[in-house]
Design a protein around this motif. Structure first.
Motif, mmCIF file in Angstrom:
data_model
loop_
_atom_site.group_PDB
_atom_site.id
_atom_site.type_symbol
_atom_site.label_atom_id
_atom_site.label_comp_id
_atom_site.label_asym_id
_atom_site.label_seq_id
_atom_site.Cartn_x
_atom_site.Cartn_y
_atom_site.Cartn_z
ATOM 1 N N GLN A 95 28.431 37.565 39.857
ATOM 2 C CA GLN A 95 27.812 38.700 39.278
ATOM 3 C C GLN A 95 29.573 39.382 39.907
ATOM 4 N N ALA A 96 30.028 38.726 40.757
ATOM 5 C CA ALA A 96 30.742 39.865 41.487
ATOM 6 C C ALA A 96 32.359 39.638 40.920
ATOM 7 N N LEU A 97 32.110 38.281 40.125
ATOM 8 C CA LEU A 97 33.657 37.937 39.118
ATOM 9 C C LEU A 97 33.649 38.227 37.950
ATOM 10 N N THR A 98 34.974 38.621 37.840
ATOM 11 C CA THR A 98 35.165 38.694 36.250
ATOM 12 C C THR A 98 36.166 38.409 35.896
ATOM 13 N N PRO A 99 34.940 37.902 34.391
ATOM 14 C CA PRO A 99 35.946 36.852 33.592
ATOM 15 C C PRO A 99 37.456 36.854 33.103
ATOM 16 N N GLU A 133 48.323 36.359 37.463
ATOM 17 C CA GLU A 133 47.140 35.955 37.557
ATOM 18 C C GLU A 133 45.725 35.743 37.177
ATOM 19 N N GLU A 134 44.896 36.647 37.206
ATOM 20 C CA GLU A 134 43.426 37.081 37.043
ATOM 21 C C GLU A 134 43.832 37.118 35.380
ATOM 22 N N ALA A 135 44.676 37.370 34.303
ATOM 23 C CA ALA A 135 44.518 37.828 33.084
ATOM 24 C C ALA A 135 44.241 36.073 32.311
ATOM 25 N N ILE A 136 44.618 35.395 33.338
ATOM 26 C CA ILE A 136 44.449 34.359 32.959
ATOM 27 C C ILE A 136 42.971 33.554 33.434
ATOM 28 N N ARG A 137 43.286 33.962 34.640
ATOM 29 C CA ARG A 137 42.102 32.962 35.250
ATOM 30 C C ARG A 137 40.616 33.904 34.936
ATOM 31 N N TYR A 138 40.603 34.401 36.223
ATOM 32 C CA TYR A 138 39.508 35.439 36.203
ATOM 33 C C TYR A 138 39.861 36.805 37.803
#
Length: 355
Positions: free
Chosen positions: A131-135, A111-116
């Motif tokens: 800053q810790a989030l990977t879009p 799901e991270e591939a769609i969201r973050y």
């Protein structure tokens, strides 16, 4: 200075895109680099300075482009080798100037591939933060007002697919960990592709399907159209791979296309003889691959002229996917169809030896 093996569409065709942008005085949807008319011209060519990227019915391209100018996402559906990925890349390049915001669907896509996702080192040391989030590519496309591409949508698990529902319906991507959300900027949309042979793998939910406008890409309608497509792509690939110059006879291209079409449709070109079809798709893309490999053989190990012996092994490899059932189909076609064609004798012997 190093060069990439395959440039992105917006880089490879930057000159053509610049020509269109310069003369484009039509209305452009918000966030678009070109007008819908210019995007369609870029895809189909103008017979002069703009080369065709997709050869097929104009209406199909117009419907696809018009869909992306609305708030509905686009789903390109078709059998393998109908240029779904190729068309999605060029649509994104012409509309956004960026075709790289891509999610590749597989059974393992999370799901991270769609969201973050998260940079866990920063997450552990600093706690949740922007800053810790990977879009994801989708999140970036929303923020920047660009086109995101989702390849092989039905290959992804259903719960991952459904992560797109809020994005497509509300045009927002919630970030509950930060009590924030990303709202889509003007110009954002999604192009997804799906193989209709994958029906039943991870079918789209009705809620998600309603948010897509589906455009079905057909196989080339005629042999001449398919020969034209294959000839163009083989020439482009040969130049991009810097293969030595080879005498590529139209006769060999036409022969490969004929074999693929007859086995694909289950009947010979003249309609007189029914043949069995193998398990593989025998798509236009596979015909391009067979001929490109044949050109490499002719250039590096032959006399520089594409001959039946150069394409025979590639054809056998493309047709015989199942070593038991497909081999029977191929031998029967070889003996009942190919052998009887007087001007195919060299091809028959080459295929028999290769098989």
């Amino acid at each position: 200075m190093t060069t990439v093996l395959r440039a992105h569409a917006e880089d490879q065709y930057a000159e053509e895109l610049a020509i269109l942008a310069k003369d484009d005085d039509r209305v452009r949807p918000p966030g678009w680099k070109l007008s819908p008319w210019a995007v369609t011209t870029y895809i189909l060519g103008d017979g002069d300075q703009i080369t065709p990227k997709y050869i097929g019915p104009r209406r199909i391209v117009e419907v696809a482009v018009a869909t992306l100018a609305t708030d509905r996402a686009l789903l390109l559906l078709g059998v393998p080798g109908t240029a779904k990925t190729w068309l999605s890349e060029h649509l994104a390049a012409a509309i956004s100037g960026d075709s790289t915001l891509l999610v590749q669907g597989t059974a393992g896509t999370a799901e991270e591939a769609i969201r973050y996702g998260w940079n866990y080192a920063r997450l552990l040391s600093e706690g949740p933060s922007r800053q810790a989030l990977t879009p994801s590519p989708v999140m970036r496309a929303m923020a920047e007002g660009r086109i995101a591409r989702v390849e092989e949508l039905t290959r992804m698990p259903s719960d991952v697919q459904d992560a797109l529902i809020t994005v497509l319906s509300e045009k927002t991507l919630p970030i509950p960990e930060l009590n924030e959300e990303v709202q889509a900027s003007r110009g954002f949309n999604i192009i997804a592709t799906a193989n209709d042979r994958d029906r039943g793998v991870n079918d789209l939910s009705s809620a998600l399907r309603r948010r897509f406008n589906t455009v079905v890409l057909p196989v080339p309608a005629t042999a001449e159209e398919e020969v034209d497509i294959v000839s163009r792509r083989v020439d482009q690939l040969g130049r991009s791979l810097e293969l030595p110059q080879t005498m590529t006879g139209l006769e060999e291209i036409r022969r490969v296309v004929t074999v693929f079409r007859e086995l694909r449709t289950g009947v010979t070109e003249d309609g007189r003889t029914k043949v069995k079809s193998p398990s593989g798709t025998l798509s236009t893309a596979e015909a391009i691959s067979v001929l490109t490999n044949g050109i490499a053989l002719a250039a590096h190990f032959g006399d520089g002229v594409l001959r039946p012996s150069d394409v025979a092994a590639g054809i056998v490899g493309a047709v015989v996917q199942d070593p038991v059932s497909d081999r029977v189909v191929w031998r029967e076609y070889l003996e009942t169809v190919v052998r009887e064609r007087q001007d195919w004798r060299d091809f028959y012997r080459a295929c028999r030896d290769a098989g």
